[in-house]
Design an enzyme around this catalytic site. Structure first.
Site, PDB file in Angstrom:
ATOM      1  N   HIS A  47       0.835  -1.212   0.000  1.00  0.00           N
ATOM      2  CA  HIS A  47       0.000   0.000   0.000  1.00  0.00           C
ATOM      3  C   HIS A  47       0.870   1.263   0.000  1.00  0.00           C
ATOM      4  O   HIS A  47       0.585   2.241   0.681  1.00  0.00           O
ATOM      5  CB  HIS A  47      -0.953   0.012   1.202  1.00  0.00           C
ATOM      6  CG  HIS A  47      -2.196   0.819   0.981  1.00  0.00           C
ATOM      7  ND1 HIS A  47      -3.272   0.353   0.252  1.00  0.00           N
ATOM      8  CD2 HIS A  47      -2.553   2.074   1.363  1.00  0.00           C
ATOM      9  CE1 HIS A  47      -4.226   1.274   0.221  1.00  0.00           C
ATOM     10  NE2 HIS A  47      -3.807   2.339   0.876  1.00  0.00           N
TER      11      HIS A  47
ATOM     12  N   GLY B 200       1.689   4.433  -8.874  1.00  0.00           N
ATOM     13  CA  GLY B 200       0.846   5.324  -8.110  1.00  0.00           C
ATOM     14  C   GLY B 200       1.288   6.763  -8.084  1.00  0.00           C
ATOM     15  O   GLY B 200       0.828   7.596  -8.872  1.00  0.00           O
TER      16      GLY B 200
END
Length: 340
Positions: A237, A291
């Site tokens: 994450h 990301g």
């Protein structure tokens, strides 16, 4: 890209420094924001694990015009890259563009570049609403990721995502560590295999596919296979939920070995350029997710910024393929990795 990054640095002031090297050092502990949790060890480990991977340079071959296209989860991609699901422009990125503008830039820019954009979930509702609207505008071409909510919210989000016309759904179980959501009265939590299987069965019943994001060990990879996931994302994450986790590149080979071709392996964490993409493929990934760099490109240049970033990545990947003797994506195997 320099102009786009300069604009992003201005737009994201106080939330992201848009460092020359996005490595988590300057933004340690800045969550909310773009930093890593606590010491940012997990964020930093993503970068250091990739940096430790070295490549064999080969030039006695005929791979002068390589082809980096591939097929993942039924999508024909110009290159094995996806935009990772990130949302929360207002509290993570400075709020100088709207959530709708951001989602449109990521999903539309990805589609224009021949790859696919994923959209995030969170609190407040405009995060997922903007993402779903962007997918709907692009005729279902995008992947919604839904957080592992407790209670009825999980099923409700799946039904809302279905209305976009998308053909793939994801759950980022790694978001279970976001304690801020529980503090806001919207708890997320780990899910038992049987709970994930029930979701997968529902999605398969719709004729769609399912991605499980947040897998970091071979044993949970095997569980993902058992419950019927079509793909996993090897991810910590972005170093935002558990301090002192290993970098995704460090655990990827063991996970890829455990899968043995039974599902698609996607990986994120620390990927910044086309050479990093090639490294992850050589370590066993079928595709990568990116990301923070995509977010910076979107804030700094909207859809044009995203398209420019992906065009830059593609040029770098093709050059790396030439210099490692890789004519196709299938040629990017452990043979390109240097080991003493």
């Amino acid at each position: 890209m320099k102009e786009i990054k300069d604009k992003a640095r201005e737009m994201m002031k106080g939330f992201c420094r848009v460092c020359k090297v996005c490595d988590g050092k300057a933004c340690a502990g800045e969550v909310p924001g773009m930093g890593g949790l606590g010491t940012a060890s997990s964020f930093k480990n993503n970068l250091s694990a990739l940096a430790e991977v070295k490549l064999n340079m080969r030039l006695l071959h005929g791979a002068t015009e390589p082809d980096c296209s591939t097929k993942v989860l039924g999508y024909d991609l110009a290159m094995p890259i996806m935009a990772a699901p990130i949302g929360g422009v207002s509290f993570n990125m400075g709020g100088k563009i709207t959530e709708d503008e951001y989602a449109d830039a990521v999903v539309g820019g990805s589609k224009a570049a021949g790859v696919i954009g994923c959209v995030g979930d969170g609190v407040p509702p405009f995060i997922h609403e903007a993402g779903y609207a962007a997918i709907d505008k692009n005729d279902g071409y995008g992947i919604p990721f839904i957080k592992p909510w407790e209670g009825e919210e999980l099923e409700e989000k799946f039904e809302k995502a279905k209305a976009t016309g998308c053909t793939t759904f994801g759950v980022d179980v790694d978001a279970a560590g976001l304690i801020t959501l529980r503090q806001m009265g919207r708890p997320v939590s780990p899910k038992k295999p049987e709970e994930i299987k029930a979701l997968i069965d529902t999605v398969h019943g719709w004729g769609a596919k399912f991605i499980l994001k947040g897998i970091m060990t071979p044993d949970e990879t095997e569980l993902a296979v058992e419950v019927g996931a079509d793909a996993i994302v090897v991810s910590n994450h972005g170093g935002r939920v558990l301090d002192h986790a290993p970098g995704s590149a460090a655990v990827l080979p063991g996970i890829a070995k455990a899968v043995s071709g039974k599902l698609d392996v996607i990986v994120d964490g620390g990927i910044r350029d086309g050479v990093d993409v090639l490294k992850m493929l050589a370590l066993g990934a079928d595709a990568v997710m990116i990301g923070r760099p995509v977010s910076i490109a979107a804030v700094g240049g909207l859809q044009e910024g995203v398209e420019t970033y992906f065009a830059t990545l593609k040029g770098q990947l093709l050059q790396a393929m030439v210099l490692t003797g890789s004519q196709t994506v299938e040629d990017i195997t452990s043979r390109v990795l240097f080991s003493e």
